[in-house]
Structure formats: structure tokens, C-alpha cells
Write an enzyme that holds these catalytic residues in place. Structure first.
Site, mmCIF file in Angstrom:
data_model
loop_
_atom_site.group_PDB
_atom_site.id
_atom_site.type_symbol
_atom_site.label_atom_id
_atom_site.label_comp_id
_atom_site.label_asym_id
_atom_site.label_seq_id
_atom_site.Cartn_x
_atom_site.Cartn_y
_atom_site.Cartn_z
ATOM 1 N N ILE A 14 0.836 -1.199 0.000
ATOM 2 C CA ILE A 14 0.000 0.000 0.000
ATOM 3 C C ILE A 14 0.874 1.254 0.000
ATOM 4 O O ILE A 14 0.609 2.224 -0.714
ATOM 5 C CB ILE A 14 -0.922 -0.006 1.248
ATOM 6 C CG1 ILE A 14 -1.941 -1.146 1.133
ATOM 7 C CG2 ILE A 14 -1.629 1.334 1.417
ATOM 8 C CD1 ILE A 14 -2.781 -1.371 2.404
ATOM 9 N N THR A 86 2.215 -7.575 11.185
ATOM 10 C CA THR A 86 1.347 -8.461 11.969
ATOM 11 C C THR A 86 2.218 -9.543 12.623
ATOM 12 O O THR A 86 3.236 -9.951 12.052
ATOM 13 C CB THR A 86 0.302 -9.162 11.078
ATOM 14 O OG1 THR A 86 0.966 -9.763 9.969
ATOM 15 C CG2 THR A 86 -0.745 -8.192 10.571
ATOM 16 N N TYR A 147 -2.620 -6.588 16.993
ATOM 17 C CA TYR A 147 -2.825 -5.742 15.806
ATOM 18 C C TYR A 147 -4.111 -4.916 15.943
ATOM 19 O O TYR A 147 -4.127 -3.718 15.644
ATOM 20 C CB TYR A 147 -2.887 -6.662 14.584
ATOM 21 C CG TYR A 147 -2.983 -5.969 13.242
ATOM 22 C CD1 TYR A 147 -1.852 -5.447 12.625
ATOM 23 C CD2 TYR A 147 -4.205 -5.882 12.564
ATOM 24 C CE1 TYR A 147 -1.938 -4.841 11.371
ATOM 25 C CE2 TYR A 147 -4.300 -5.285 11.320
ATOM 26 C CZ TYR A 147 -3.159 -4.766 10.728
ATOM 27 O OH TYR A 147 -3.247 -4.174 9.491
HETATM 28 P P1 NDP Z 1 3.420 -4.761 3.577
HETATM 29 O O1 NDP Z 1 3.819 -5.849 4.512
HETATM 30 O O2 NDP Z 1 3.242 -5.066 2.140
HETATM 31 O O3 NDP Z 1 4.487 -3.554 3.705
HETATM 32 C C1 NDP Z 1 4.781 -3.058 4.965
HETATM 33 C C2 NDP Z 1 5.738 -1.908 4.844
HETATM 34 O O4 NDP Z 1 6.054 -1.448 6.173
HETATM 35 C C3 NDP Z 1 7.057 -2.290 4.198
HETATM 36 O O5 NDP Z 1 7.525 -1.224 3.394
HETATM 37 C C4 NDP Z 1 7.974 -2.494 5.402
HETATM 38 O O6 NDP Z 1 9.339 -2.264 5.119
HETATM 39 C C5 NDP Z 1 7.472 -1.413 6.330
HETATM 40 N N1 NDP Z 1 7.854 -1.655 7.703
HETATM 41 C C6 NDP Z 1 7.574 -2.726 8.492
HETATM 42 N N2 NDP Z 1 8.131 -2.571 9.711
HETATM 43 C C7 NDP Z 1 8.786 -1.367 9.687
HETATM 44 C C8 NDP Z 1 9.546 -0.654 10.631
HETATM 45 N N3 NDP Z 1 9.776 -1.121 11.867
HETATM 46 N N4 NDP Z 1 10.084 0.541 10.260
HETATM 47 C C9 NDP Z 1 9.876 1.027 9.020
HETATM 48 N N5 NDP Z 1 9.145 0.396 8.073
HETATM 49 C C10 NDP Z 1 8.619 -0.798 8.406
HETATM 50 O O7 NDP Z 1 2.133 -4.111 4.216
HETATM 51 P P2 NDP Z 1 0.798 -3.549 3.515
HETATM 52 O O8 NDP Z 1 1.165 -2.689 2.370
HETATM 53 O O9 NDP Z 1 -0.135 -4.650 3.334
HETATM 54 O O10 NDP Z 1 0.220 -2.651 4.711
HETATM 55 C C11 NDP Z 1 0.489 -1.258 4.820
HETATM 56 C C12 NDP Z 1 -0.317 -0.711 5.983
HETATM 57 O O11 NDP Z 1 -1.710 -0.931 5.758
HETATM 58 C C13 NDP Z 1 0.009 -1.374 7.321
HETATM 59 O O12 NDP Z 1 -0.065 -0.427 8.361
HETATM 60 C C14 NDP Z 1 -1.105 -2.389 7.473
HETATM 61 O O13 NDP Z 1 -1.318 -2.716 8.814
HETATM 62 C C15 NDP Z 1 -2.255 -1.623 6.862
HETATM 63 N N6 NDP Z 1 -3.342 -2.470 6.400
HETATM 64 C C16 NDP Z 1 -3.133 -3.409 5.446
HETATM 65 C C17 NDP Z 1 -4.172 -4.187 5.002
HETATM 66 C C18 NDP Z 1 -4.012 -5.203 3.943
HETATM 67 O O14 NDP Z 1 -4.988 -5.905 3.681
HETATM 68 N N7 NDP Z 1 -2.872 -5.335 3.290
HETATM 69 C C19 NDP Z 1 -5.524 -4.048 5.572
HETATM 70 C C20 NDP Z 1 -5.642 -3.026 6.549
HETATM 71 C C21 NDP Z 1 -4.574 -2.270 6.944
HETATM 72 P P3 NDP Z 1 10.255 -3.422 4.435
HETATM 73 O O15 NDP Z 1 9.873 -3.434 2.982
HETATM 74 O O16 NDP Z 1 11.644 -2.964 4.657
HETATM 75 O O17 NDP Z 1 9.919 -4.701 5.120
#
Ligand code: NDP
Length: 240
Positions: A14, A86, A147
Site C-alpha cells: 500500500i 502483523t 494488531y
Molecule cells: P506490507 O507488509 O506489504 O508492507 C509493509 C511496509 O512497512 C514495508 O515497506 C515495510 O518495510 C514497512 N515496515 C515494516 N516494519 C517497519 C519498521 N519497523 N520501520 C519502518 N518500516 C517498516 O504491508 P501492507 O502494504 O499490506 O500494509 C500497509 C499498511 O496498511 C500497514 O499499516 C497495514 O497494517 C495496513 N493495512 C493493510 C491491510 C491489507 O490488507 N494489506 C488491511 C488493513 C490495513 P520493508 O519493505 O523494509 O519490510
């Protein structure tokens, strides 16, 4: 000159769509990431957007990053708190570490990034903070007390901070996505995912771009009357 925007977790899923959407709309975007260096490098090569590594759950790392970005690009006027993880388990099998990691990355990160940018936003009389919550923070979800608590916390954080920023031109809003087709959701077992999709009236998973368009709407200069709101983007899965 475009406004400077930080998208946490902005290199994949996202966040990637949000970063690209903001860049295409003229913002100077810095996309943060943490563990996946290869994905970030590829993202920057493909999009031309600067990516920067830090842990959003650690205040000192956020502080150093915000200072560097402000010095190199200009004052930060838009923050999209999107990074999230998560660590699913039923509560009776959840370790304290699983609880802490999820709270730190999903919720404390919002405090860190907002705290470090809001003073400059208030001084300039303009700021946009968007926090990415979740349908599971609104409705709860089996196996996700950590979460759901973190995401639910985001919704309260948003409403409280919106009241503080309103008189200074700083709006604070949340987006609560439903299930969106990213790696996070692809980790869900196929049989479970099938059941989830069956409960979405629109009949499909969300696309990252469905969320990015809402961010663009909320950060716009003329969206200054929208604050403290949560935009639910879930294909009709949950309405309240
Ligand atoms: P992804 O797992 O695809 O991507 C997560 C992103 O967060 C990555 O860029 C990751 O970096 C980064 N990240 C994780 N931990 C850290 C940290 N400690 N510091 C900095 N960056 C970090 O997630 P989504 O795109 O699916 O989700 C994005 C957001 O939307 C989240 O907050 C999620 O909870 C929320 N969301 C998602 C849903 C879904 O269905 N996908 C539904 C509802 C909410 P890296 O690439 O380096 O790992």
C-alpha cells in the site's frame, strides 16, 4: 515547489502506491522502509523516489531521519504513517514480544513521526498527517489482539491529535483499509482468504491504489475542513 511528504513503509504494498501517487501529484516524497533493502532499491530505481531506511518504532531513528529529510528536502508538511506488521496468534499463545513489536511498529510509530514533525507544521500553519488503521482495528479479528489494539489505538490517536492541530492548519485523518492485495494479505492461508473474500460485498480484495487515492484526497490543500475522520475503504465489508 512540491510539499515534502514522508511515507513510512513506503516502498512496498500500500505504501508503494501512496508514494507513487503523491509523487505523480507533485509532492517531494521520501519513502521509508526497514528490513527489505532489495525491495527498496528496486522501488527507487523504478520510481525515482528516494527511499530511506529507519525503524519507525524507535524514536531516535525517526528523529535522525526527519532532521536529515528537513535539511536536504525542506520542512516536512505531509506524513503518512503507513508502516505496519502483523504477528498473529491467539492471546493464550501470544508472547509479550509479539505484543510489543506490533504496538511499537504500528502505533508508537505514529507518535514518533507526528511528534517529530508537528511543531514545524504548527509553526508553518500547514500540515497533513494520515494514519493507516485497519478494518480489524474497527471490528476486531480472531488471532490479532495485538494488531487490533494497535490499529484501534490509531483511530483514537487521530481524533485526539486532530483537535490539537485544527487551529493551526494541521489536519489529522485515518484510513481504515479492508483486505488489500499485498504481501501482508498473501501470507493469509488461501482457505481463510477465500472465506474473507466471500464476506466482501464488492467481491474482491482491495488494491493498493484504492487506498492511495484516499490519501491524495485527504492531503490536498483544499481538504482543510476534513480532520479527525476515518475513511473506511473495505468494499462494504464493515459499515458503522
Ligand atoms: P506490507 O507488509 O506489504 O508492507 C509493509 C511496509 O512497512 C514495508 O515497506 C515495510 O518495510 C514497512 N515496515 C515494516 N516494519 C517497519 C519498521 N519497523 N520501520 C519502518 N518500516 C517498516 O504491508 P501492507 O502494504 O499490506 O500494509 C500497509 C499498511 O496498511 C500497514 O499499516 C497495514 O497494517 C495496513 N493495512 C493493510 C491491510 C491489507 O490488507 N494489506 C488491511 C488493513 C490495513 P520493508 O519493505 O523494509 O519490510
Amino acid at each position: 515547489m512540491g510539499r515534502v511528504a514522508i511515507v513510512t513503509g513506503g516502498t512496498r504494498g500500500i505504501g508503494r502506491a501512496i508514494s507513487v501517487g503523491l509523487k505523480n501529484a507533485g509532492y517531494k516524497v521520501v519513502a521509508n522502509y526497514f528490513g527489505n533493502v532489495d525491495a527498496a532499491r528496486q522501488f527507487s530505481e523504478e520510481t525515482g523516489i528516494t527511499s530511506m531506511r529507519w525503524d519507525v518504532g524507535v524514536y531516535a531513528e525517526c528523529e535522525a531521519a526527519v532532521a536529515k529529510i528537513a535539511a536536504e528536502q525542506g520542512p516536512v508538511e505531509v506524513v503518512v504513517n503507513n508502516a505496519g506488521i502483523t504477528r498473529d496468534a491467539v492471546l493464550h499463545r501470544m508472547s509479550p514480544g509479539m505484543w510489543e513489536e506490533v504496538l511499537q511498529t504500528n502505533l508508537t510509530s505514529c507518535f514518533n513521526m507526528a511528534r517529530l514533525t508537528i511543531e514545524s507544521m504548527r509553526e508553518r500553519g500547514f500540515g497533513r498527517i494520515i494514519n493507516i488503521g485497519s478494518v480489524n482495528g474497527q471490528a476486531g479479528q480472531y488471532g490479532q489482539v495485538n494488531y487490533a489494539a494497535a490499529k484501534s489505538g490509531i483511530h483514537g490517536f487521530t481524533k485526539a491529535l486532530a483537535q490539537e492541530g485544527a487551529a493551526k492548519g494541521v489536519t489529522v485523518n485515518a484510513i481504515a483499509p479492508g483486505y488489500v492485495d499485498t504481501e501482508m494479505v498473501r501470507a493469509v492461508p488461501p482457505a481463510v482468504l477465500e472465506k474473507i473474500i466471500a464476506r466482501i460485498p464488492v467481491g474482491r480484495l482491495g488494491r493498493a491504489e484504492d487506498i492511495a487515492r484516499c490519501v491524495l484526497f485527504l492531503v490536498a490543500d483544499d481538504a482543510d475542513f476534513i480532520t479527525g475522520s476515518t475513511l473506511s475503504v473495505n468494499g462494504g465489508q464493515h459499515m458503522y
